[in-house]
Motif scaffolding. Sequence first.
Motif, PDB file in Angstrom:
ATOM      1  N   THR A  45       0.851  -1.194   0.000  1.00 48.14           N
ATOM      2  CA  THR A  45       0.000   0.000   0.000  1.00 48.14           C
ATOM      3  C   THR A  45       0.886   1.241   0.000  1.00 48.14           C
ATOM      4  O   THR A  45       2.026   1.201   0.474  1.00 48.14           O
ATOM      5  N   PRO A  46       0.350   2.367  -0.519  1.00 47.46           N
ATOM      6  CA  PRO A  46      -0.940   2.506  -1.209  1.00 47.46           C
ATOM      7  C   PRO A  46      -0.857   1.960  -2.634  1.00 47.46           C
ATOM      8  O   PRO A  46       0.225   1.816  -3.189  1.00 47.46           O
ATOM      9  N   ALA A  55      -0.103   6.351  -5.967  1.00 46.73           N
ATOM     10  CA  ALA A  55       0.532   7.445  -5.225  1.00 46.73           C
ATOM     11  C   ALA A  55       1.177   8.417  -6.201  1.00 46.73           C
ATOM     12  O   ALA A  55       1.685   8.016  -7.252  1.00 46.73           O
ATOM     13  N   LEU A  94       3.394  16.002   3.316  1.00 46.85           N
ATOM     14  CA  LEU A  94       3.015  14.665   2.870  1.00 46.85           C
ATOM     15  C   LEU A  94       2.964  13.715   4.064  1.00 46.85           C
ATOM     16  O   LEU A  94       3.739  13.857   5.017  1.00 46.85           O
ATOM     17  N   ASN A  95       2.039  12.768   4.009  1.00 48.15           N
ATOM     18  CA  ASN A  95       1.973  11.708   5.009  1.00 48.15           C
ATOM     19  C   ASN A  95       2.628  10.457   4.435  1.00 48.15           C
ATOM     20  O   ASN A  95       2.483  10.158   3.242  1.00 48.15           O
ATOM     21  N   GLU A 155       1.795   7.502   4.747  1.00 47.24           N
ATOM     22  CA  GLU A 155       0.797   6.549   4.261  1.00 47.24           C
ATOM     23  C   GLU A 155       0.368   6.841   2.826  1.00 47.24           C
ATOM     24  O   GLU A 155      -0.187   5.971   2.148  1.00 47.24           O
ATOM     25  N   ASP A 156       0.624   8.069   2.339  1.00 50.43           N
ATOM     26  CA  ASP A 156       0.223   8.462   0.983  1.00 50.43           C
ATOM     27  C   ASP A 156       1.349   8.313  -0.028  1.00 50.43           C
ATOM     28  O   ASP A 156       1.165   8.585  -1.217  1.00 50.43           O
ATOM     29  N   TYR A 176       4.282   5.838  -1.811  1.00 50.99           N
ATOM     30  CA  TYR A 176       4.633   4.431  -2.001  1.00 50.99           C
ATOM     31  C   TYR A 176       6.142   4.259  -1.819  1.00 50.99           C
ATOM     32  O   TYR A 176       6.934   4.967  -2.444  1.00 50.99           O
TER      33      TYR A 176
END
Length: 280
Positions: A125-126, A129, A166-167, A169-170, A172
Amino acid sequence: MTAEDWTRDELLAALTWQLDAGVDEAISDIAIDSYELSQEQTQAAKKSQTPNTSSQITKPGVQAAPPVPPKAAAKRVLQSLQKTLNEAQKIASSANNLPDLANALASFDGCSLKKTAINTVFDQTPSKANLMIIMGAPRADEDREGKTVAGSNRKLMINMLKAIDLNIEDVYLSSCVFWRPPGDKKPTVNDLACCKPFIDRQIELVAPKALVLMGESTLRGFIDPDASLLRQRGKWLEYSTPKGEIIPTIATFAPHMLLNTPRQKALAWQDLREIKSKLA
């Protein structure tokens, strides 16, 4: 099973695996307990295990196999490597999504690093991106957790991405190889080549707007085998996928490099600003 039961390619592969694992000296099939032997016994035992080439006896009527010419041996090794690369390309291209690619990678045994690593480092995940970051080879924390970035490296990465809104989790995250090299050595050219088809497929599936290469090994594996990170960092380059897609690419320092040399953080901040501007 004896050495005669193995093909030459299998013997070369076994030797390569031992070298990658850190084996640098051949002693004997039977270990010597030096604590239980006197000095004279130890010397006698070592002497008895040293092969005497001048007194080797061959069986009557049996001729020793002629040595393989160096060029022929090198050709066979290259053919074996090309076969591995073709297999990697075929397996990777068959994946339609990241979970499929993870399963494909699990079935691939062509990279010798896999034999000594604890985990395969692969993030699923994700699925899409705008930014994809390719790290250097996994280190101890990443190997234990099976994550592309772990431990103190992950903490710094989170802060680096937050600095440009930016996070983690967002974004790759991938690695230039999927298994930790023994002793945190740099991955070899063959290691990088075996993993590259899977990374190219990651890029195609994630479809990022920009690609970040962190660390010199990653830069050399994707742009130029003789590239210098200090000279190339901060400059926008172009990376072309096997299907001909062009992706803006920039190189910068990996988190573990910044932890070891904090003075480079100022340069890394300049690179991060370039990335933010490109994504805007």
